[in-house]
Motif scaffolding. Structure first.
Motif, short mmCIF file in Angstrom:
data_model
loop_
_atom_site.label_atom_id
_atom_site.label_comp_id
_atom_site.label_asym_id
_atom_site.label_seq_id
_atom_site.Cartn_x
_atom_site.Cartn_y
_atom_site.Cartn_z
N ILE A 67 7.99 2.52 -2.06
CA ILE A 67 8.72 1.90 -0.94
C ILE A 67 9.32 3.00 -0.07
O ILE A 67 10.04 3.87 -0.56
CB ILE A 67 9.81 0.95 -1.46
N SER A 68 8.99 2.94 1.21
CA SER A 68 9.48 3.93 2.15
C SER A 68 10.10 3.22 3.36
O SER A 68 9.66 2.11 3.72
CB SER A 68 8.34 4.85 2.61
N GLU A 69 11.11 3.85 3.96
CA GLU A 69 11.78 3.26 5.12
C GLU A 69 11.25 3.88 6.40
O GLU A 69 11.21 5.10 6.56
CB GLU A 69 13.29 3.46 5.02
N ARG A 70 10.86 3.04 7.34
CA ARG A 70 10.39 3.51 8.64
C ARG A 70 11.58 3.90 9.52
O ARG A 70 12.74 3.63 9.18
CB ARG A 70 9.58 2.41 9.34
N LYS A 71 11.28 4.52 10.63
CA LYS A 71 12.33 4.96 11.54
C LYS A 71 13.13 3.78 12.10
O LYS A 71 14.32 3.91 12.41
CB LYS A 71 11.72 5.77 12.69
N ASN A 72 12.47 2.63 12.25
CA ASN A 72 13.17 1.45 12.78
C ASN A 72 13.95 0.68 11.73
O ASN A 72 14.50 -0.39 11.99
CB ASN A 72 12.17 0.53 13.47
N GLY A 73 13.97 1.20 10.49
CA GLY A 73 14.74 0.57 9.42
C GLY A 73 13.95 -0.40 8.57
O GLY A 73 14.45 -0.85 7.52
N SER A 74 12.73 -0.74 8.96
CA SER A 74 11.91 -1.63 8.15
C SER A 74 11.34 -0.88 6.95
O SER A 74 11.30 0.35 6.93
CB SER A 74 10.78 -2.23 8.99
N LEU A 75 10.87 -1.63 5.97
CA LEU A 75 10.36 -1.04 4.74
C LEU A 75 8.86 -1.26 4.62
O LEU A 75 8.34 -2.32 5.00
CB LEU A 75 11.06 -1.66 3.53
N VAL A 76 8.17 -0.27 4.09
CA VAL A 76 6.75 -0.37 3.88
C VAL A 76 6.42 0.15 2.49
O VAL A 76 7.05 1.08 1.99
CB VAL A 76 5.97 0.43 4.95
N ALA A 77 5.45 -0.51 1.82
CA ALA A 77 5.00 -0.09 0.49
C ALA A 77 3.71 0.69 0.64
O ALA A 77 2.69 0.15 1.10
CB ALA A 77 4.80 -1.30 -0.41
N LEU A 78 3.74 1.96 0.26
CA LEU A 78 2.61 2.86 0.47
C LEU A 78 1.83 3.06 -0.82
O LEU A 78 2.41 3.30 -1.88
CB LEU A 78 3.13 4.22 0.97
N CYS A 79 0.51 2.95 -0.72
CA CYS A 79 -0.35 3.18 -1.88
C CYS A 79 -0.39 4.69 -2.17
O CYS A 79 -0.61 5.49 -1.27
CB CYS A 79 -1.76 2.66 -1.61
N ARG A 80 -0.16 5.06 -3.43
CA ARG A 80 -0.18 6.47 -3.83
C ARG A 80 -1.32 6.77 -4.79
O ARG A 80 -1.30 7.78 -5.49
CB ARG A 80 1.17 6.83 -4.47
N CYS A 81 -2.32 5.89 -4.83
CA CYS A 81 -3.46 6.12 -5.72
C CYS A 81 -4.31 7.27 -5.18
O CYS A 81 -4.33 7.54 -3.98
CB CYS A 81 -4.32 4.86 -5.83
N GLU A 82 -5.01 7.95 -6.05
CA GLU A 82 -5.92 9.02 -5.67
C GLU A 82 -7.33 8.69 -6.17
O GLU A 82 -7.59 8.69 -7.36
CB GLU A 82 -5.45 10.35 -6.28
N PRO A 83 -8.28 8.35 -5.29
CA PRO A 83 -8.07 8.20 -3.84
C PRO A 83 -7.37 6.90 -3.51
O PRO A 83 -7.36 5.96 -4.32
CB PRO A 83 -9.50 8.20 -3.30
#
Length: 220
Positions: free
Chosen positions: A34-50
């Motif tokens: 879970i990461s916070e965008r500059k506008n304050g919203s939250l996004v869930a980023l895939c960290r799988c390789e690949p």
């Protein structure tokens, strides 16, 4: 699933802390960061390789960590099974006494574990500490293996899972699927349910009435 909303409102509470990861909604088994965008919203980023899953937006409510209100849940379970509510913290991870059953006060315990090894350790230590019969509840029976079953049988303890023995209503109330008197009968056949005073009085009146109608033969 559908049981989560009533359980959340009744027995879970917000911690005001944000989770660092969230399970992937696509069912692949990975976790998204879970990461916070500059506008304050939250996004869930895939960290799988690949990287194999799409990122997705997360609401603040979805990212908030929850904790279990164990005291409230314990009281609800004890009430559902007609146990005397007794709360005590045990020196074991995620294990509590939530009540007592029968006139001899058989301890009713609840443990919440997430793997067979930790569940087996709790069962082993409870068997050594209690030195008497006890009743153990857990959310599921999937962690009960042959070794844990043997420990429980040796201690003459009863194990019951909640998922197959409780009904959950929309308001979060819990109800035993089987009447408690029958539910615990196999565990403690020598200990009966206490008879309410009103029922006892009615039974006594019926017995007296039957006795008054009997004709006794005078002794020779």
């Amino acid at each position: 699933g559908e049981q989560f909303p009533p359980l959340r409102s009744a027995y879970l509470r917000d911690t005001q802390k944000r989770a660092g990861v969230i399970p992937c909604p696509h069912g692949c088994g990975c976790e998204h960061e879970i990461s916070e965008r500059k506008n304050g919203s939250l996004v869930a980023l895939c960290r799988c390789e690949p990287c194999s899953c799409d990122d997705f937006t997360v609401t603040a409510e979805q990212a908030t960590l929850l904790e279990l209100n164990t005291a409230k849940l314990g009281r609800a379970i004890a009430k559902a099974f007609d146990c005397d509510a007794r709360t005590a913290t045990l020196p074991l991870p995620l294990t509590w006494q939530i009540g007592a059953k029968f006139s001899n006060g058989v301890p009713v315990l609840l443990t919440i574990q997430n793997n067979r090894e930790s569940f087996r350790r709790v069962v082993a230590e409870l068997s050594a500490r209690q030195r008497q019969r006890f009743i153990l509840f857990a959310p599921t029976s999937r962690l009960l293996d042959a070794a844990s079953r043997e420990l429980l049988e040796t201690a003459k303890a009863g194990f019951f899972d909640l998922e197959s023995n409780l009904n959950i209503f929309e308001n979060g109330n819990l109800l035993a699927k089987t009447p408690p008197g029958k539910f615990f009968q196999a565990f403690a056949p020598d200990a009966g349910e206490p008879i309410p005073q009103t029922v006892a009085a009615q039974l006594f009146a019926v017995v007296e009435k039957l006795d008054s109608k009997k004709r006794y033969k005078h002794p020779s």
